[in-house]
Enzyme design. Structure first.
Site, mmCIF file in Angstrom:
data_model
loop_
_atom_site.group_PDB
_atom_site.id
_atom_site.type_symbol
_atom_site.label_atom_id
_atom_site.label_comp_id
_atom_site.label_asym_id
_atom_site.label_seq_id
_atom_site.Cartn_x
_atom_site.Cartn_y
_atom_site.Cartn_z
ATOM 1 N N ASN A 4 0.953 -1.006 0.140
ATOM 2 C CA ASN A 4 -0.120 0.096 0.101
ATOM 3 C C ASN A 4 0.841 1.192 0.080
ATOM 4 O OD1 ASN A 4 -1.622 1.929 0.468
ATOM 5 N ND2 ASN A 4 -2.255 1.505 2.506
ATOM 6 N N TRP A 5 0.967 1.882 -0.962
ATOM 7 C CA TRP A 5 1.824 3.147 -1.330
ATOM 8 C C TRP A 5 1.365 4.099 -0.484
ATOM 9 C CZ3 TRP A 5 4.050 3.507 -6.985
ATOM 10 C CH2 TRP A 5 4.882 2.087 -7.332
ATOM 11 N N LYS A 6 0.089 4.280 -0.120
ATOM 12 C CA LYS A 6 -0.405 5.412 0.334
ATOM 13 C C LYS A 6 -0.288 6.538 -0.609
ATOM 14 C CE LYS A 6 -0.137 3.157 4.780
ATOM 15 N NZ LYS A 6 -0.155 3.412 6.106
ATOM 16 N N HIS A 54 -9.365 0.914 5.147
ATOM 17 C CA HIS A 54 -8.148 1.159 5.734
ATOM 18 C C HIS A 54 -8.195 2.165 7.042
ATOM 19 C CE1 HIS A 54 -3.948 2.666 6.544
ATOM 20 N NE2 HIS A 54 -3.557 1.505 5.940
ATOM 21 N N GLU A 79 -6.775 4.689 8.008
ATOM 22 C CA GLU A 79 -6.661 5.911 7.615
ATOM 23 C C GLU A 79 -7.796 6.618 6.890
ATOM 24 O OE1 GLU A 79 -2.929 5.678 5.735
ATOM 25 O OE2 GLU A 79 -1.926 5.018 7.613
ATOM 26 N N GLU A 85 -4.794 -4.888 10.776
ATOM 27 C CA GLU A 85 -3.840 -4.028 10.961
ATOM 28 C C GLU A 85 -4.024 -3.218 12.148
ATOM 29 O OE1 GLU A 85 -1.991 -2.754 6.582
ATOM 30 O OE2 GLU A 85 -3.595 -1.309 7.280
ATOM 31 N N GLY A 107 3.148 2.283 10.722
ATOM 32 C CA GLY A 107 3.854 3.367 10.533
ATOM 33 C C GLY A 107 4.899 3.752 11.973
ATOM 34 N N SER A 134 3.960 -2.080 10.293
ATOM 35 C CA SER A 134 5.511 -2.015 10.360
ATOM 36 C C SER A 134 5.862 -3.156 9.960
ATOM 37 C CB SER A 134 5.737 -1.764 11.869
ATOM 38 O OG SER A 134 5.493 -0.357 12.202
ATOM 39 N N GLY A 186 3.050 -0.823 3.944
ATOM 40 C CA GLY A 186 2.983 0.322 4.091
ATOM 41 C C GLY A 186 4.516 1.050 3.572
ATOM 42 N N GLY A 187 5.222 1.421 4.551
ATOM 43 C CA GLY A 187 6.503 2.031 4.015
ATOM 44 C C GLY A 187 7.301 1.208 3.438
HETATM 45 P P1 13P Z 1 3.435 0.440 7.368
HETATM 46 O O1 13P Z 1 4.000 -0.757 6.918
HETATM 47 O O2 13P Z 1 4.125 1.665 7.044
HETATM 48 O O3 13P Z 1 3.319 0.412 9.188
HETATM 49 O O4 13P Z 1 1.974 0.640 7.072
HETATM 50 C C1 13P Z 1 0.917 -0.328 7.228
HETATM 51 C C2 13P Z 1 -0.303 -0.076 6.288
HETATM 52 O O5 13P Z 1 -1.095 0.829 6.886
HETATM 53 C C3 13P Z 1 -0.597 -0.786 5.130
HETATM 54 O O6 13P Z 1 -1.753 -0.506 4.594
#
Ligand code: 13P
Length: 269
Positions: free
Chosen positions: A9-11, A112, A114, A184, A190, A229, A250-251
């Site tokens: 997930n590149w956000k 998600h 967010e 999640e 993050g 993470s 994510g990251g």
């Molecule tokens: P991180 O891997 O950056 O913690 O993000 C997880 C995430 O929200 C994937 O959707």
């Protein structure tokens, strides 16, 4: 035996040059003999889907003019990060599920944390988006998870069961036979603080039990991903837990070497 899934997930990160460079590197590392046995999905920002599709070598999993699914020329599948629950019309800024399918998506993330916290998406919106996605043959990746406060107050299971029951009660358990769930924990997203494999496994097992209480076969085929993470150096341990069927990253999905290593961790067990 469930095939594992590693989804990135590149956000809200990246541009066209970044997309081309990351995907070229991923194809170099994971193509040919290095090809992973897990399913690999990337979810870039919607405006980069077409660039990603081109970088992956043409059509990925889109539809042709007759509406048939076109087999992908790349093993890396495309997903979107959210979708409108509506089909078409006056919804400024939104993207319909048919548009995402047309752009080559096979998957879409819904719910998600967010989106839930920053954009006020409630369970009923998430369920509507899930339903709209499936109506266009997009596989929803349904995100669930508790906040730190909810974990500390001992309500983790209550929250997750509420999020999943909202879907089961509205759409029925069969809807999960062509979907993926991602657990999640919000406190792990993050932050660099990963749930331990034991903490994640406990929640994953409860999710599977809840689904099994409605339908054993759907539960045993359901892929439940862990997100929060995940990195190259903790992925293998997380993915070795019996009910963890891969990760939503994510990251670390923004770094080709890291993401390729996580895909390899999802491949060899
Ligand atoms: P991180 O891997 O950056 O913690 O993000 C997880 C995430 O929200 C994937 O959707």
């Amino acid at each position: 035996m469930r095939t594992k899934v590693v989804a990135g997930n590149w956000k809200m990160n990246g541009d066209q040059a970044f997309t081309r460079s990351l995907l070229t590197s991923l194809l170099d590392q994971l193509g040919g003999d290095g090809r992973p046995s897990c399913e690999v999905i990337i979810c870039p920002p919607a405006i980069l889907l077409t660039t990603a599709r081109e970088a992956l070598g043409g059509s990925t999993q889109g539809s042709n003019a007759l509406g048939d699914r076109v087999p992908g020329s790349s093993f890396i599948q495309l997903g979107a990060q959210t979708v409108s629950e509506h089909e078409v019309g006056a919804f400024t800024g939104e993207l319909a599920p048919s548009m995402l399918a047309d752009a080559g998506c096979s998957h879409v993330i819904v719910g998600h944390s967010e989106r839930r916290t920053l954009y006020g998406e409630a369970d009923r919106h998430v369920v509507a988006k899930f339903k709209a996605a499936q109506a266009h043959d997009l596989t929803p990746i349904l995100c669930v998870g508790e906040t730190l406060q909810e974990r500390q107050s001992g309500t983790t299971q209550v929250v997750i069961e509420r999020q999943i029951r909202a879907l089961l009660n509205e759409l029925g358990v069969a809807a999960l036979s062509s979907a993926i769930i991602a657990y999640e924990p919000v406190w792990a997203i993050g932050t660099g603080e990963t749930a331990t494999p034991a903490q994640a496994q406990e929640v994953h097992a409860r999710i599977r039990q809840l689904v099994a209480s409605r339908d054993m076969a759907v539960a045993s085929g359901l892929r439940i991903l862990y997100g929060g993470s995940v990195k190259a150096d903790n992925a293998a341990e997380l993915f070795s837990a019996p009910d963890i069927d891969g990760g939503l990253i994510g990251g670390a999905s923004l770094k080709a070497d890291e993401f390729a290593a996580i895909c390899r961790a999802g491949s060899n067990r």
